[in-house]
Motif scaffolding. Structure first.
Motif, PDB file in Angstrom:
ATOM      1  N   GLY A  68     -11.327   6.896   0.365  1.00  0.00           N
ATOM      2  CA  GLY A  68     -10.873   5.512   1.103  1.00  0.00           C
ATOM      3  C   GLY A  68     -10.337   5.465  -0.373  1.00  0.00           C
ATOM      4  O   GLY A  68      -9.241   4.128  -0.308  1.00  0.00           O
ATOM      5  N   VAL A  69     -10.196   5.582  -1.706  1.00  0.00           N
ATOM      6  CA  VAL A  69      -9.706   4.825  -3.038  1.00  0.00           C
ATOM      7  C   VAL A  69      -8.271   5.406  -2.760  1.00  0.00           C
ATOM      8  O   VAL A  69      -7.346   4.617  -3.028  1.00  0.00           O
ATOM      9  N   VAL A  70      -8.142   6.749  -2.477  1.00  0.00           N
ATOM     10  CA  VAL A  70      -7.323   7.011  -2.014  1.00  0.00           C
ATOM     11  C   VAL A  70      -6.010   7.369  -0.642  1.00  0.00           C
ATOM     12  O   VAL A  70      -7.454   7.864   0.039  1.00  0.00           O
ATOM     13  N   GLY A  71      -5.429   7.137  -0.042  1.00  0.00           N
ATOM     14  CA  GLY A  71      -4.547   7.518   1.616  1.00  0.00           C
ATOM     15  C   GLY A  71      -5.200   9.112   1.563  1.00  0.00           C
ATOM     16  O   GLY A  71      -5.411   9.529   0.652  1.00  0.00           O
ATOM     17  N   GLU A  72      -5.570   8.760   2.932  1.00  0.00           N
ATOM     18  CA  GLU A  72      -5.548  10.223   3.968  1.00  0.00           C
ATOM     19  C   GLU A  72      -4.691  11.197   3.377  1.00  0.00           C
ATOM     20  O   GLU A  72      -3.385  10.942   3.499  1.00  0.00           O
ATOM     21  N   GLY A  73      -6.121  12.789   2.781  1.00  0.00           N
ATOM     22  CA  GLY A  73      -4.712  13.985   1.649  1.00  0.00           C
ATOM     23  C   GLY A  73      -4.045  13.347   1.390  1.00  0.00           C
ATOM     24  O   GLY A  73      -2.756  14.082   0.811  1.00  0.00           O
ATOM     25  N   GLU A  74      -3.045  12.082   0.428  1.00  0.00           N
ATOM     26  CA  GLU A  74      -2.858  12.369  -0.689  1.00  0.00           C
ATOM     27  C   GLU A  74      -3.592  12.265  -1.436  1.00  0.00           C
ATOM     28  O   GLU A  74      -3.886  12.732  -2.251  1.00  0.00           O
ATOM     29  N   GLN A  75      -2.669  12.805  -2.392  1.00  0.00           N
ATOM     30  CA  GLN A  75      -2.471  13.061  -4.022  1.00  0.00           C
ATOM     31  C   GLN A  75      -2.240  12.419  -4.803  1.00  0.00           C
ATOM     32  O   GLN A  75      -0.969  11.707  -5.147  1.00  0.00           O
ATOM     33  N   GLN A  76      -2.951  11.501  -5.580  1.00  0.00           N
ATOM     34  CA  GLN A  76      -2.590  10.415  -6.811  1.00  0.00           C
ATOM     35  C   GLN A  76      -2.752  10.248  -8.045  1.00  0.00           C
ATOM     36  O   GLN A  76      -4.030  11.332  -8.217  1.00  0.00           O
ATOM     37  N   GLU A  77      -2.223  10.561  -8.938  1.00  0.00           N
ATOM     38  CA  GLU A  77      -2.542  11.146 -10.471  1.00  0.00           C
ATOM     39  C   GLU A  77      -2.551   9.471 -11.333  1.00  0.00           C
ATOM     40  O   GLU A  77      -3.273   9.241 -11.772  1.00  0.00           O
ATOM     41  N   THR A  78      -1.477   8.617 -10.665  1.00  0.00           N
ATOM     42  CA  THR A  78      -1.590   7.545 -11.414  1.00  0.00           C
ATOM     43  C   THR A  78      -1.485   6.038 -10.590  1.00  0.00           C
ATOM     44  O   THR A  78      -1.449   6.017  -9.976  1.00  0.00           O
ATOM     45  N   PHE A  79      -2.176   5.356 -11.143  1.00  0.00           N
ATOM     46  CA  PHE A  79      -2.901   4.280 -10.758  1.00  0.00           C
ATOM     47  C   PHE A  79      -2.172   2.996 -11.308  1.00  0.00           C
ATOM     48  O   PHE A  79      -2.684   2.469 -12.286  1.00  0.00           O
ATOM     49  N   SER A  80      -1.567   2.154 -10.568  1.00  0.00           N
ATOM     50  CA  SER A  80      -1.202   0.521 -11.096  1.00  0.00           C
ATOM     51  C   SER A  80      -1.488  -0.076 -11.439  1.00  0.00           C
ATOM     52  O   SER A  80      -2.784   0.448 -10.303  1.00  0.00           O
ATOM     53  N   ASN A  81      -1.579  -1.025 -11.742  1.00  0.00           N
ATOM     54  CA  ASN A  81      -2.180  -2.556 -11.458  1.00  0.00           C
ATOM     55  C   ASN A  81      -2.781  -2.802 -10.442  1.00  0.00           C
ATOM     56  O   ASN A  81      -3.613  -3.812 -10.220  1.00  0.00           O
ATOM     57  N   ARG A  82      -1.643  -3.057 -10.150  1.00  0.00           N
ATOM     58  CA  ARG A  82      -1.816  -3.072  -8.347  1.00  0.00           C
ATOM     59  C   ARG A  82      -2.862  -2.484  -7.599  1.00  0.00           C
ATOM     60  O   ARG A  82      -2.794  -3.388  -6.746  1.00  0.00           O
ATOM     61  N   LEU A  83      -2.475  -1.284  -7.705  1.00  0.00           N
ATOM     62  CA  LEU A  83      -2.864  -0.002  -6.769  1.00  0.00           C
ATOM     63  C   LEU A  83      -4.906  -0.300  -6.915  1.00  0.00           C
ATOM     64  O   LEU A  83      -5.768  -0.764  -6.167  1.00  0.00           O
ATOM     65  N   MET A  84      -4.966  -0.193  -8.302  1.00  0.00           N
ATOM     66  CA  MET A  84      -6.094  -0.142  -9.605  1.00  0.00           C
ATOM     67  C   MET A  84      -6.923  -2.004  -8.554  1.00  0.00           C
ATOM     68  O   MET A  84      -7.989  -1.684  -7.487  1.00  0.00           O
ATOM     69  N   ASN A  85      -6.189  -3.737  -8.403  1.00  0.00           N
ATOM     70  CA  ASN A  85      -6.413  -3.978  -7.750  1.00  0.00           C
ATOM     71  C   ASN A  85      -6.693  -4.272  -6.111  1.00  0.00           C
ATOM     72  O   ASN A  85      -7.778  -4.934  -5.380  1.00  0.00           O
ATOM     73  N   ASN A  86      -6.358  -3.625  -5.362  1.00  0.00           N
ATOM     74  CA  ASN A  86      -6.104  -2.991  -4.184  1.00  0.00           C
ATOM     75  C   ASN A  86      -7.565  -2.592  -4.071  1.00  0.00           C
ATOM     76  O   ASN A  86      -8.225  -2.755  -2.950  1.00  0.00           O
ATOM     77  N   ILE A  87      -7.679  -1.580  -4.230  1.00  0.00           N
ATOM     78  CA  ILE A  87      -8.472  -0.500  -4.840  1.00  0.00           C
ATOM     79  C   ILE A  87     -10.216  -0.936  -4.501  1.00  0.00           C
ATOM     80  O   ILE A  87     -11.140  -0.986  -4.245  1.00  0.00           O
ATOM     81  N   ALA A  88     -10.276  -2.410  -5.684  1.00  0.00           N
ATOM     82  CA  ALA A  88     -10.842  -2.985  -6.005  1.00  0.00           C
ATOM     83  C   ALA A  88     -11.711  -3.601  -4.602  1.00  0.00           C
ATOM     84  O   ALA A  88     -12.459  -4.122  -4.985  1.00  0.00           O
ATOM     85  N   LYS A  89     -10.404  -4.299  -4.447  1.00  0.00           N
ATOM     86  CA  LYS A  89     -10.710  -5.061  -3.004  1.00  0.00           C
ATOM     87  C   LYS A  89     -11.807  -4.535  -2.121  1.00  0.00           C
ATOM     88  O   LYS A  89     -12.478  -4.620  -1.596  1.00  0.00           O
ATOM     89  N   ARG A  90     -11.292  -3.098  -2.153  1.00  0.00           N
ATOM     90  CA  ARG A  90     -11.458  -1.976  -0.511  1.00  0.00           C
ATOM     91  C   ARG A  90     -12.911  -1.775  -0.679  1.00  0.00           C
ATOM     92  O   ARG A  90     -14.233  -2.097  -0.275  1.00  0.00           O
ATOM     93  N   LEU A  91     -13.467  -1.254  -2.228  1.00  0.00           N
ATOM     94  CA  LEU A  91     -14.636  -1.199  -3.538  1.00  0.00           C
ATOM     95  C   LEU A  91     -16.005  -2.222  -2.480  1.00  0.00           C
ATOM     96  O   LEU A  91     -16.653  -2.325  -2.494  1.00  0.00           O
ATOM     97  N   SER A  92     -15.037  -3.984  -2.940  1.00  0.00           N
ATOM     98  CA  SER A  92     -16.627  -5.216  -3.059  1.00  0.00           C
ATOM     99  C   SER A  92     -15.812  -5.748  -0.973  1.00  0.00           C
ATOM    100  O   SER A  92     -16.709  -6.119  -1.256  1.00  0.00           O
ATOM    101  N   GLY A  93     -15.200  -4.849  -0.165  1.00  0.00           N
ATOM    102  CA  GLY A  93     -15.198  -5.590   1.416  1.00  0.00           C
ATOM    103  C   GLY A  93     -14.438  -5.909   1.527  1.00  0.00           C
ATOM    104  O   GLY A  93     -14.611  -7.038   2.125  1.00  0.00           O
ATOM    105  N   LYS A  94     -13.715  -7.142   0.383  1.00  0.00           N
ATOM    106  CA  LYS A  94     -12.762  -8.401   0.551  1.00  0.00           C
ATOM    107  C   LYS A  94     -11.601  -7.994   0.720  1.00  0.00           C
ATOM    108  O   LYS A  94     -10.927  -6.732   1.004  1.00  0.00           O
TER     109      LYS A  94
END
Length: 108
Positions: free
Chosen positions: A82-108
């Protein structure tokens, strides 16, 4: 220099995927998770300016607290589901993307 280093790391990891996998984390601004730590860790000028500048950066989603940054970095390195979308290859994580991941990880 930073761009060249990132490019070299990505080129090496793409050429040797069994040896190294590179991820580039690009936090725009990160700050201590605990306000008491901020008082202890940052200089007098920064303590005065941080509530204004830091508040503005956080308001437009350009800041991430240190605890969230750490959780996101570990989740990315572990390949957490769930960190990166299904089947996606992500190498660079912007601040906005990291904030969205943090929200998903904390369940918010």
């Amino acid at each position: 220099m930073k761009g060249r280093t990132e490019a070299d790391l990505l080129a090496y990891s793409n050429a040797s995927p069994d040896k190294l996998k590179s991820f580039m984390l690009r936090p725009a601004y990160f700050f201590p998770s605990d306000p008491a730590d901020a008082q202890r860790l940052i200089s007098g000028f920064d303590r005065c300016s941080d509530p204004i500048v830091g508040g503005l950066l956080r308001a437009v989603n350009l800041g991430i607290n240190a605890a969230d940054l750490g959780r996101v970095a570990v989740a990315i390195a572990k390949g957490a589901e769930g960190v990166v979308g299904e089947g996606e290859q992500q190498e660079t994580f912007s601040n906005r993307l990291m904030n969205n991941i943090a929200k998903r990880l904390s369940g918010k």
